[in-house]
Enzyme design. Structure first.
Site, PDB file in Angstrom:
ATOM      1  CB  ALA A  93     -28.409   0.357 -23.871  1.00  0.00           C
ATOM      2  CB  SER A 120     -27.763   0.900 -18.817  1.00  0.00           C
ATOM      3  OG  SER A 120     -28.487  -0.207 -19.321  1.00  0.00           O
ATOM      4  CE1 TYR A 145     -34.138  -3.434 -19.515  1.00  0.00           C
ATOM      5  CE2 TYR A 145     -32.220  -2.078 -19.003  1.00  0.00           C
ATOM      6  CZ  TYR A 145     -33.458  -2.247 -19.628  1.00  0.00           C
ATOM      7  OH  TYR A 145     -33.991  -1.214 -20.333  1.00  0.00           O
ATOM      8  CB  THR A 171     -35.585  -1.912 -15.997  1.00  0.00           C
ATOM      9  OG1 THR A 171     -34.674  -0.836 -16.181  1.00  0.00           O
ATOM     10  CG2 THR A 171     -36.614  -1.871 -17.114  1.00  0.00           C
ATOM     11  NE  ARG A 180     -37.058  -0.264 -27.963  1.00  0.00           N
ATOM     12  CZ  ARG A 180     -36.147  -0.466 -27.008  1.00  0.00           C
ATOM     13  NH1 ARG A 180     -34.859  -0.447 -27.318  1.00  0.00           N
ATOM     14  NH2 ARG A 180     -36.520  -0.700 -25.763  1.00  0.00           N
ATOM     15  CE  LYS A 236     -35.507   4.663 -16.316  1.00  0.00           C
ATOM     16  NZ  LYS A 236     -36.117   3.963 -17.488  1.00  0.00           N
ATOM     17  CB  SER A 258     -39.898   5.902 -16.520  1.00  0.00           C
ATOM     18  OG  SER A 258     -39.281   5.687 -17.775  1.00  0.00           O
ATOM     19  CG  HIS A 260     -38.124   1.667 -21.339  1.00  0.00           C
ATOM     20  ND1 HIS A 260     -37.723   0.900 -20.271  1.00  0.00           N
ATOM     21  CD2 HIS A 260     -37.172   1.493 -22.287  1.00  0.00           C
ATOM     22  CE1 HIS A 260     -36.595   0.279 -20.562  1.00  0.00           C
ATOM     23  NE2 HIS A 260     -36.227   0.633 -21.778  1.00  0.00           N
ATOM     24  NE  ARG A 263     -34.843   3.198 -26.446  1.00  0.00           N
ATOM     25  CZ  ARG A 263     -34.186   3.486 -27.568  1.00  0.00           C
ATOM     26  NH1 ARG A 263     -34.338   4.676 -28.150  1.00  0.00           N
ATOM     27  NH2 ARG A 263     -33.384   2.606 -28.115  1.00  0.00           N
ATOM     28  N   GLY A 293     -39.155  13.324 -21.378  1.00  0.00           N
ATOM     29  CA  GLY A 293     -39.605  14.562 -21.988  1.00  0.00           C
ATOM     30  C   GLY A 293     -39.019  15.840 -21.442  1.00  0.00           C
ATOM     31  NE  ARG A 295     -35.894  16.041 -25.130  1.00  0.00           N
ATOM     32  CZ  ARG A 295     -36.060  14.898 -24.473  1.00  0.00           C
ATOM     33  NH1 ARG A 295     -35.985  14.879 -23.136  1.00  0.00           N
ATOM     34  NH2 ARG A 295     -36.291  13.769 -25.121  1.00  0.00           N
TER      35      ARG A 295
END
Length: 361
Positions: A93, A120, A145, A171, A180, A236, A258, A260, A263, A293, A295
């Site tokens: 976002a 998004s 969304y 989503t 958060r 998702k 996922s 998310h 989050r 994750g 990377r």
């Protein structure tokens, strides 16, 4: 509107960026503290955030030697689109908080690197702007969304389809926003003047427990939304195999495993840990993608070995966007693809089809 410190000093020198992890300190130096914390933070004690990466480290690879790996092919077909590699840019976002051009710059970077980009609903650029910036060189998906106005949902599906989106990805894991804590503590706020052209229910709660101020999505709504879609329809946020079965029963053309980006709800399993059971349940009927994750190129291999068709990256490319705009995004994807190709050669496989459970130790 937040201004990036990078605006004055110019983009980061990309010849110094040798791995995805190198982007984060550059972004941290370029962004206001609150914006950096919004991107970097996760829910609760952030156990799941750490686990998303740690799960990859626990898996070991099985190299095979003396094979002809002179030519490595990372091509695949996903939902009807021919792709040069299995790396997608996850929906994130408010990207104009990270860079003045936001999602438009990301789309240009996606086009340069051949990475599909999921835009998004909470984007700060329109689907039309983003598709124009991609110039047909990268598929643009739309991350939907669910909004409280049913008619708005219909109009949004029609709009993004008419604009040329290649898929709609819904989503399904956010009836409310997660707690958060680090983001709240930093005082992150979305500037009132910042446009969000696809977001009807504009709600960024900063402190305390969030209460839903939009209609809660159910399987009945999924079925209705699927009936409107004339392009591939992906769900998702699936972690449970039974939900994967429900997804297929309600017309999903693909599933994104996922949590998310850690989050929403803390102490969930890493996305990678949830992947095998979803793949087993789906049994090849639709593509299964892995988000969370990733990377390193070896992470991509491990996800594919456990049955994923492709992977999504989120925070790394947003850090790259903050550090160096479109060029940063392209460099981020190119680094990961290069690592993937290197890992394949060292494992003795030359195509994505050859990566399977036997690739793991």
């Amino acid at each position: 509107m937040f201004a990036s410190a990078r605006d004055e000093s110019g983009p980061a020198p990309l010849d110094q960026v040798l791995a995805l992890a190198d982007f984060e300190p550059l972004a941290r130096g370029a962004l206001p503290h609150a914006v950096y914390e919004y991107i970097a933070s996760a829910a609760g004690g952030e156990h799941t955030l750490r686990e998303n990466e740690a799960a990859f480290a626990r898996l070991k690879l099985r190299p095979r030697v003396l094979r002809d790996v002179a030519k490595i092919d990372t091509c695949l077909t996903l939902l009807g689109d021919a792709l040069s590699h299995p790396i997608l840019l996850a929906p994130t976002a408010y990207q104009r908080m990270s860079h003045p051009e936001g999602e438009v710059a990301t789309a240009r970077g996606a086009a340069e690197s051949g990475a599909p980009f999921l835009l998004s609903t909470a984007a700060t650029a329109s689907i039309e702007e983003v598709i124009a910036a991609a110039g047909g060189r990268a598929p643009i998906w739309f991350l939907h969304y669910w909004q409280s106005d049913r008619g708005f949902n219909r109009e949004l599906v029609e709009r993004v389809t008419a604009a040329g989106a290649r898929a709609i990805c819904l989503t399904v894991d956010t009836p409310v926003l997660g707690d958060r804590t680090r983001q709240y503590r930093a005082g992150f706020e979305l500037p009132v003047e910042m446009a969000t052209p696809h977001l009807h229910d504009r709600l960024v709660r900063l402190r305390g427990v969030n209460t839903p101020q939009r209609a809660v999505l159910t399987w009945r709504d999924v079925e209705w939304l699927r009936s409107l879609c004339r392009i591939p329809f992906v769900l998702k946020g699936i972690l449970d195999p039974e939900d994967a079965q429900f997804a297929l029963a309600h017309g999903a053309d693909g599933i994104v495993v996922s949590n998310h980006g850690a989050r929403n709800l803390d102490t969930l399993p890493a996305s990678l840990e949830a992947l095998p059971a979803i793949v087993e349940q789906v049994a090849g009927r639709v593509p299964v993608l892995l988000d969370g994750g990733v990377r390193r190129g070896t992470d991509v291999v491990k996800a594919l070995a456990l049955g994923a068709s492709a992977v999504l990256i989120g925070r790394p490319y947003v850090y790259a966007l903050a550090a160096a705009g479109a060029e940063g995004v392209a460099h981020c994807v190119q680094l990961l693809r290069r690592e993937l190709e290197m890992a394949m050669a060292l494992l003795g496989v030359t195509t994505l089809r050859e990566i399977n459970r036997k690739t793991l130790w």
